[in-house]
Design a protein around this motif. Sequence first.
Motif, mmCIF file in Angstrom:
data_model
loop_
_atom_site.group_PDB
_atom_site.id
_atom_site.type_symbol
_atom_site.label_atom_id
_atom_site.label_comp_id
_atom_site.label_asym_id
_atom_site.label_seq_id
_atom_site.Cartn_x
_atom_site.Cartn_y
_atom_site.Cartn_z
ATOM 1 N N ASP A 62 -13.727 0.330 -41.241
ATOM 2 C CA ASP A 62 -12.979 0.164 -40.000
ATOM 3 C C ASP A 62 -13.914 -0.135 -38.827
ATOM 4 O OD1 ASP A 62 -10.473 0.312 -38.447
ATOM 5 O OD2 ASP A 62 -11.390 2.111 -37.579
ATOM 6 N N ARG A 63 -15.011 0.600 -38.748
ATOM 7 C CA ARG A 63 -15.963 0.384 -37.645
ATOM 8 C C ARG A 63 -16.671 -0.965 -37.789
ATOM 9 N NH1 ARG A 63 -20.888 4.183 -35.842
ATOM 10 N NH2 ARG A 63 -21.208 3.304 -33.778
ATOM 11 N N LYS A 112 -14.105 -3.483 -36.545
ATOM 12 C CA LYS A 112 -13.951 -3.404 -35.087
ATOM 13 C C LYS A 112 -15.133 -4.032 -34.361
ATOM 14 C CE LYS A 112 -10.919 0.588 -34.881
ATOM 15 N NZ LYS A 112 -10.801 2.023 -34.617
ATOM 16 N N ARG A 148 -15.025 -7.211 -32.099
ATOM 17 C CA ARG A 148 -15.383 -6.915 -30.705
ATOM 18 C C ARG A 148 -16.449 -7.897 -30.205
ATOM 19 N NH1 ARG A 148 -16.405 -1.549 -31.038
ATOM 20 N NH2 ARG A 148 -14.310 -1.105 -30.342
#
Length: 127
Positions: free
Chosen positions: A106-107, A110, A114
Amino acid sequence: MKEIIIKVENVLRKMGLDPDEARTEEGQWNIAKDENTEVMIDVWEEDGHTFFQAMSLVCEVPPDEQAEFFKLLLEENHGFCEAAFTVTENNVYLKFTTEANEVDEDRIFKNITRIAYYNDIFRAKFA
């Protein structure tokens, strides 16, 4: 290092990308959001630690008014979430770097998205 490579490749698949096509060499992938926004993804080991990085070229450092330009970069860094401007070889990049043991899929997702999002904003701002 294998564990983070598997995570990155799972994220790329979830994004609809083929990790084999995006891979430039072991632990490195280049993906593109569009013709203007490329994100370079790297996984490497150094001094017994494994790192994950997502980085994207924004623009060249302008030849004039560099002090004001660098001040703007520093001011903009203040508002970022897990990203920063960096300058190398007269180019401005956005990047996120962390120790790989601190990231899950997930990170990773992201931070890839981002970096691409911030790139879109600042490419237009610096044009």
